[in-house]
Design an enzyme around this catalytic site. Structure first.
Site, PDB file in Angstrom:
ATOM      1  N   GLU A 152       0.878  -1.167   0.000  1.00 18.48           N
ATOM      2  CA  GLU A 152       0.000   0.000   0.000  1.00 18.48           C
ATOM      3  C   GLU A 152       0.908   1.207   0.000  1.00 18.48           C
ATOM      4  O   GLU A 152       1.619   1.465   0.985  1.00 18.48           O
ATOM      5  CB  GLU A 152      -0.755   0.022   1.336  1.00 18.48           C
ATOM      6  CG  GLU A 152      -2.199  -0.246   1.290  1.00 18.48           C
ATOM      7  CD  GLU A 152      -2.796  -0.031   2.670  1.00 18.48           C
ATOM      8  OE1 GLU A 152      -2.606   1.050   3.257  1.00 18.48           O
ATOM      9  OE2 GLU A 152      -3.417  -0.976   3.167  1.00 18.48           O
ATOM     10  N   ASP A 182      -5.408   8.832  10.459  1.00 16.49           N
ATOM     11  CA  ASP A 182      -4.122   8.292  10.898  1.00 16.49           C
ATOM     12  C   ASP A 182      -3.735   8.756  12.288  1.00 16.49           C
ATOM     13  O   ASP A 182      -3.966   9.902  12.666  1.00 16.49           O
ATOM     14  CB  ASP A 182      -3.033   8.668   9.900  1.00 16.49           C
ATOM     15  CG  ASP A 182      -3.113   7.821   8.638  1.00 16.49           C
ATOM     16  OD1 ASP A 182      -3.139   6.583   8.772  1.00 16.49           O
ATOM     17  OD2 ASP A 182      -3.202   8.390   7.543  1.00 16.49           O
TER      18      ASP A 182
END
Lengths: 265, 449
Positions: A49, A60
């Site tokens: 990824e 995040d």
């Protein structure tokens, strides 16, 4: 033919889960980040990824934020990302881009899809794009046969599991817990339940689990119920700690053993 | 829309709703939901609960009671004739949101969202704040309704606005300094969303402006539209006519949407949003999102934003912390694109000139945010000429801005302050003042979160 689906299916055929490694482009710089991705592949990752740096990464946690902040300040952009895609493909893994939506929209949805396909990318994971808002992206990926990975979460209703998985190609990203990315000491029970609920509505789609998996034991645990194990913050941690490509390769080796433990046990 | 109202209408959310957004929160091509899937269930819950609440007479009654007895609504209209002498002969009327409890329009929205929080059975609220006004308003509503409250605030702002941090803590809120990214409002919003996705079972996010994912832009507009509903009726009663133009400052855009909404169907009324031009839009140091930005996705919605070629958000600059935000609500982007509202930039220097002028001609200290709207009125009045009627939303009071203003004008160490009515049209910071970009400034009495 889905590049991600094919690779994950091959792992399934071997009686194991696929290992999916996340690393952002541009930490500590573009070349070193690409070297780390290649090392992740050498250590055993099936899929990488490739993270597009973004100034406002709302999903995040602090580890990934810290790394992408450096990349954003250095002006890392889509051209660098495409270079990483080519490198990962050349190393023998399946490259999939992970991007918040605005960098793709700014680059141009069709232009991004064309350039991604030309670079050998399988498709993209879009953490803040839900299928409801994805019209142009669905059309572009349809036109080029690219994979598109949307997320499901423990809070998703059955109706949303159905509509979201119907829009996915390659795999569906099951967020194991309510929260942001980051290593956790235990894998939440919610993950296994979510995978079961997802499979019930989409039996033919691979389900990969991310958020919180950081070591071989957790990878083995998740491999017991998911088609793929996604590891992000632990890889980024290795880079932040200065362990570099060697550290990433070693981590991949441990995790690759973890996703196979199920098969050997 | 026609109205024969001669009294300020009671707070109502249903009548004269604009035709946008659509069912899924789109204002033309803007708005929508660009969020992690994990938040969709919470946003759906909020949307459904809000729609049910809006249709519930018991809620309407409770909300109207709070607006009247707690906030002090309706807020008055004040004609400012001495100030208007500097506006080309136009008449200027102020809608006095500065007189609300907590000192700005922010309270209108938080009372609605706090009632909604109780209705959906959650016990904790979180909020973002640029420099304090929405944080203070949320802490206030949380105290009133017995909710636990956490406010995210950029570390830079907690230092510059230590007094507001203390205010929020006095009211029982926890204030968390945000140290990620640029350590400003946009990062405080990111951090609040991260908290929400983690604690969504117990927690409601009280968003401060008409930005963010659906339903926030629609819901916050509905809670703020009381400003324009009242003002429109007040003007019809006292003047027998509608204004020629309605002006408001725009950061995220909640006070502007609040005053614009009632007038959107009145084609003859110009709607003018004043963005923070900072050092000047051509310097790149500004927060004029529509004037100087481009469409994209930030904080859950498509709208205009300040971004670079890679789609990274660019940091904004304004002397007014409440306007210092690189995004704007999607309804403003829509109103701009369909040509119903116009957006102009006002520099720090122009805003501070208007700030001083209102102080000295009318005895009203405006929030620096609101001073941008006053500066817009000075310019528009010159353009439109005598006998035109301008309605300016005075979104907040400027007590919080006294230190910033003292520095800007170099007043701190002086025995005497020039008593003149601020005629100096080219007023610059005097020696020893902070630079224009060094926004020690105000709270977000004007706009954003």
């Amino acid at each position: 033919m889905s590049a991600l689906g094919t690779r994950i299916g091959a792992a399934t055929a071997e009686g194991r889960s696929a290992l999916i490694a996340y690393l952002p482009v541009g930490y500590p710089d573009v070349d070193a980040s690409i070297a780390a991705m290649v090392a992740a592949v050498e250590g055993g990752a099936d899929v990488v990824e490739i993270g597009v740096p973004y100034s406002d990464p709302g999903m995040d946690g602090p580890v990934i934020q810290q790394a992408v902040d450096v990349a954003v300040r250095a002006g890392v952009g889509m051209r660098d990302v495409l270079r990483a895609v080519e490198a990962v493909a050349a190393a023998g893994a399946v490259p999939v881009v992970m991007s918040y939506w605005n960098p793709i929209e700014r680059y141009g949805v069709d232009r991004f899809a064309d350039d991604l396909a030309a670079a050998g990318g399988a498709g993209a994971i879009t953490p803040d794009l839900i299928p409801d808002e994805a019209g142009p992206w669905l059309a572009a990926t349809e036109r080029l046969g690219l994979d598109r990975v949307f997320l499901v979460a423990p809070s998703s209703t059955d109706a949303r599991l159905t509509s979201t998985t119907a829009a996915c190609r390659g795999f569906v990203y099951a967020a194991s817990t309510m929260g942001v990315t980051g290593t956790r000491s235990t894998v939440s029970d919610a993950a296994e339940k979510l995978v079961a609920r997802t499979r019930a509505v989409a039996p033919d789609l691979a389900v990969c689990v991310g958020l919180g998996v950081s070591d071989a034991d957790q990878a083995a645990e998740v491999a017991g119920f998911a088609d793929g194990v996604i590891v992000g913050s632990a890889y980024v941690r290795a880079m932040l700690d200065g362990r570099g490509a060697d550290g990433v390769r070693a981590l991949s080796g441990e995790l690759a053993e973890g996703v196979r433990r199920q098969a050997g046990a | 829309m026609t109205t024969s109202a001669v009294h300020p209408p009671e707070q109502r959310l249903e009548p004269a709703r604009p035709s946008w957004p659509d069912e899924t929160g789109h204002f033309g091509v803007f708005g929508g939901r660009f969020v992690p899937e994990a938040l969709v269930a919470a946003l759906d819950e909020l949307t459904e609960a809000y729609r049910a609440m809006r249709a519930d007479p018991a809620f309407q009654e409770e909300f109207a009671r709070l607006q009247r007895d707690y906030t002090g609504r309706p807020s008055p209209i004040t004609e400012v004739a001495r100030f208007a002498e500097h506006c080309g002969g136009a008449r200027v009327l102020l809608k006095r949101e500065d007189l609300n409890h907590t000192g700005s329009h922010k309270i209108n929205n938080v009372l609605g969202q706090a009632l909604l929080t109780k209705r959906i059975g959650k016990s904790r609220v979180i909020a973002e704040t640029g420099a304090g006004q929405h944080g203070v308003a949320t802490a206030t509503a949380a105290a009133l309704m017995g909710l636990s409250c956490t406010v995210y605030m950029g570390e830079e702002d907690t230092r510059r606005q230590a007094l507001n941090v203390a205010r929020m803590r006095l009211l029982g809120a926890e204030v968390i300094p945000v140290t990620t990214g640029s350590r400003t409002l946009k990062d405080a919003i990111n951090e609040a969303f991260r908290d929400w996705v983690t604690n969504v079972e117990t927690t409601n996010y009280v968003f401060g402006t008409v930005a963010g994912p659906h339903p926030f832009p629609e819901m916050v507009r509905d809670f703020q539209r009381v400003i324009g509903d009242e003002a429109r009726a007040q003007l019809l009663e006292r003047e027998g006519r509608l204004p020629d133009a309605v002006l408001a400052c725009v950061g995220g855009g909640s006070n502007a949407i609040g005053v614009f909404t009632a007038f959107v169907p009145d084609d003859g009324v110009r709607l003018v949003g004043l963005e923070a031009g900072g050092d000047g839009v051509d310097t790149g140091r500004h927060a004029a999102t529509i004037t100087g930005g481009s469409p994209g996705v930030l904080h859950g919605a498509r709208s205009y934003l300040l971004q670079d070629d890679n789609g990274q958000t660019i940091e904004s600059h304004s002397i007014s912390a409440g306007l210092d935000y690189p995004g704007v609500g999607p309804e403003h982007s829509h109103l701009h694109d369909i040509g119903r509202a116009e957006y102009r930039a006002v520099t720090d220097a122009e805003a501070m000139e208007a700030f001083a002028l209102l102080c000295r001609t009318e005895g009203i200290i405006p929030a620096i945010e609101s001073a941008h709207a006053l500066a817009g009125a000075m310019r528009l009045g010159q353009e439109l000429g005598p006998d035109t009627l301008l309605l300016v939303n005075l979104s907040g009071r400027g007590d919080k801005d006294v230190e910033t203003a003292s520095r800007w004008f170099g007043l701190g160490d002086r025995e005497e302050v020039d008593p003149g009515p601020g005629l100096d049209t080219d007023q610059q910071p005097t020696e020893g003042a902070v630079t224009q970009g060094d926004a020690v400034a105000g709270q977000d009495a004007g706009e954003t979160a």
